[in-house]
Design an enzyme around this catalytic site. Sequence first.
Site, PDB file in Angstrom:
ATOM      1  N   ARG A   1      28.487  26.343  84.596  1.00 54.90           N
ATOM      2  CA  ARG A   1      28.762  25.547  83.391  1.00 54.90           C
ATOM      3  C   ARG A   1      28.138  26.197  82.165  1.00 54.90           C
ATOM      4  O   ARG A   1      27.222  27.007  82.285  1.00 54.90           O
ATOM      5  CB  ARG A   1      28.172  24.132  83.548  1.00 54.90           C
ATOM      6  CG  ARG A   1      28.824  23.381  84.648  1.00 54.90           C
ATOM      7  CD  ARG A   1      28.217  22.012  84.857  1.00 54.90           C
ATOM      8  NE  ARG A   1      28.900  21.366  85.968  1.00 54.90           N
ATOM      9  CZ  ARG A   1      30.003  20.639  85.845  1.00 54.90           C
ATOM     10  NH1 ARG A   1      30.519  20.410  84.654  1.00 54.90           N
ATOM     11  NH2 ARG A   1      30.592  20.123  86.896  1.00 54.90           N
TER      12      ARG A   1
ATOM     13  N   HIS B   1      45.927  28.825  86.817  1.00 59.44           N
ATOM     14  CA  HIS B   1      45.247  28.897  88.105  1.00 59.44           C
ATOM     15  C   HIS B   1      46.175  29.585  89.112  1.00 59.44           C
ATOM     16  O   HIS B   1      47.360  29.243  89.192  1.00 59.44           O
ATOM     17  CB  HIS B   1      44.887  27.491  88.589  1.00 59.44           C
ATOM     18  CG  HIS B   1      44.148  27.522  89.875  1.00 59.44           C
ATOM     19  ND1 HIS B   1      42.811  27.857  89.960  1.00 59.44           N
ATOM     20  CD2 HIS B   1      44.571  27.309  91.140  1.00 59.44           C
ATOM     21  CE1 HIS B   1      42.442  27.844  91.226  1.00 59.44           C
ATOM     22  NE2 HIS B   1      43.480  27.514  91.959  1.00 59.44           N
TER      23      HIS B   1
ATOM     24  N   ARG C   1      33.760  29.337  83.733  1.00 60.07           N
ATOM     25  CA  ARG C   1      32.807  28.239  83.485  1.00 60.07           C
ATOM     26  C   ARG C   1      33.558  26.921  83.403  1.00 60.07           C
ATOM     27  O   ARG C   1      34.664  26.864  82.853  1.00 60.07           O
ATOM     28  CB  ARG C   1      32.075  28.448  82.160  1.00 60.07           C
ATOM     29  CG  ARG C   1      31.388  29.776  82.045  1.00 60.07           C
ATOM     30  CD  ARG C   1      29.957  29.715  82.514  1.00 60.07           C
ATOM     31  NE  ARG C   1      29.361  31.055  82.480  1.00 60.07           N
ATOM     32  CZ  ARG C   1      28.078  31.285  82.652  1.00 60.07           C
ATOM     33  NH1 ARG C   1      27.249  30.289  82.861  1.00 60.07           N
ATOM     34  NH2 ARG C   1      27.618  32.506  82.624  1.00 60.07           N
TER      35      ARG C   1
ATOM     36  N   ASP D   1      41.148  18.710  82.388  1.00 62.80           N
ATOM     37  CA  ASP D   1      40.407  17.452  82.285  1.00 62.80           C
ATOM     38  C   ASP D   1      39.057  17.636  82.969  1.00 62.80           C
ATOM     39  O   ASP D   1      38.646  18.773  83.252  1.00 62.80           O
ATOM     40  CB  ASP D   1      41.226  16.273  82.841  1.00 62.80           C
ATOM     41  CG  ASP D   1      41.469  16.394  84.333  1.00 62.80           C
ATOM     42  OD1 ASP D   1      40.850  17.258  84.999  1.00 62.80           O
ATOM     43  OD2 ASP D   1      42.279  15.606  84.862  1.00 62.80           O
ATOM     44  N   ALA D   2      38.372  16.551  83.261  1.00 61.56           N
ATOM     45  CA  ALA D   2      37.004  16.662  83.763  1.00 61.56           C
ATOM     46  C   ALA D   2      36.932  17.224  85.190  1.00 61.56           C
ATOM     47  O   ALA D   2      35.878  17.664  85.632  1.00 61.56           O
ATOM     48  CB  ALA D   2      36.325  15.299  83.699  1.00 61.56           C
ATOM     49  N   GLY D   3      38.033  17.215  85.926  1.00 63.88           N
ATOM     50  CA  GLY D   3      38.033  17.767  87.273  1.00 63.88           C
ATOM     51  C   GLY D   3      38.180  19.277  87.245  1.00 63.88           C
ATOM     52  O   GLY D   3      38.451  19.869  86.196  1.00 63.88           O
TER      53      GLY D   3
HETATM   54  C1  GRF Z   1      43.746  35.087  86.956  1.00 64.10           C
HETATM   55  O1  GRF Z   1      44.233  35.258  88.255  1.00 64.10           O
HETATM   56  C2  GRF Z   1      43.587  33.628  86.640  1.00 64.10           C
HETATM   57  O2  GRF Z   1      44.556  32.821  87.178  1.00 64.10           O
HETATM   58  C3  GRF Z   1      42.262  33.355  87.276  1.00 64.10           C
HETATM   59  O3  GRF Z   1      41.481  34.479  86.963  1.00 64.10           O
HETATM   60  C4  GRF Z   1      42.327  35.613  86.854  1.00 64.10           C
HETATM   61  C5  GRF Z   1      42.052  36.274  85.543  1.00 64.10           C
HETATM   62  O4  GRF Z   1      42.654  37.519  85.437  1.00 64.10           O
HETATM   63  N1  GRF Z   1      41.741  32.091  86.845  1.00 64.10           N
HETATM   64  P1  GRF Z   1      42.715  38.268  84.047  1.00 64.10           P
HETATM   65  O5  GRF Z   1      41.313  38.377  83.496  1.00 64.10           O
HETATM   66  O6  GRF Z   1      43.620  37.486  83.141  1.00 64.10           O
HETATM   67  O7  GRF Z   1      43.263  39.615  84.357  1.00 64.10           O
END
Ligand code: GRF
Length: 204
Positions: free
Chosen positions: A67, A113, A95, A145-147
């Site tokens: 964090r 993600h 973070r 969000d917070a999750g």
């Molecule tokens: C990506 O796979 C993203 O989804 C994940 O971290 C990676 C970051 O890659 N959260 P980059 O720094 O954009 O090349």
Amino acid sequence: MTSPRTRRLAVLASGQGTNLRALLEAPELGGSIVVVLSDRPDAGALAVAREHGVAAEALDAGSLGARLSGNAEAAWLERLARAEVDTILLAGFMRILDARFLAAYPGRILNIHPSLLPAFPGTHSIARALAHGVRVTGCTVHLVDAGVDEGPILDQTAVAVHGDDTLETLTARMHAAEHALYARAVRAFLTRPFTLEGRRVVWQ
Ligand code: GRF
């Protein structure tokens, strides 16, 4: 809630910055990336930003590990306010943002993600999907969000897992899919009104 149609963007990144590069080079993103901030002075993302003439800074994140510490959070928010940022894009930012940060940009922080959420939230998602034996994985852009990796889903794209995939080959296809998806999702967020029905993002 309707899309805020905001146009001054900040990207927060901890890694090499391939998603940042895709956003910077996307035609008609719907807004301008005006500042890139990182918790890591050696993040490739900072070099990518400077290469594109965008202000880039590493800021202290404090000692709370996953964090931003309270003092650090205030400094990050001050830097974002100084850049008159209205929308924040997390692109490999390692973070978790706390309540005060979320409250400063309500409904205006996006994250990408590397899994089809709600499967495989958290870290090492590509490796975990491969080890789990899924035949299809993918990537998700969602409101923060917070999750952790839990906010309403703006867009997703599927990536097939091949029988002979290694972590390297699957990761390469995942990154290519992420780059196309993030630009598409940001463009939609900034230009198309939507409402939230429970967790569902309903585009108008
Ligand atoms: C990506 O796979 C993203 O989804 C994940 O971290 C990676 C970051 O890659 N959260 P980059 O720094 O954009 O090349």
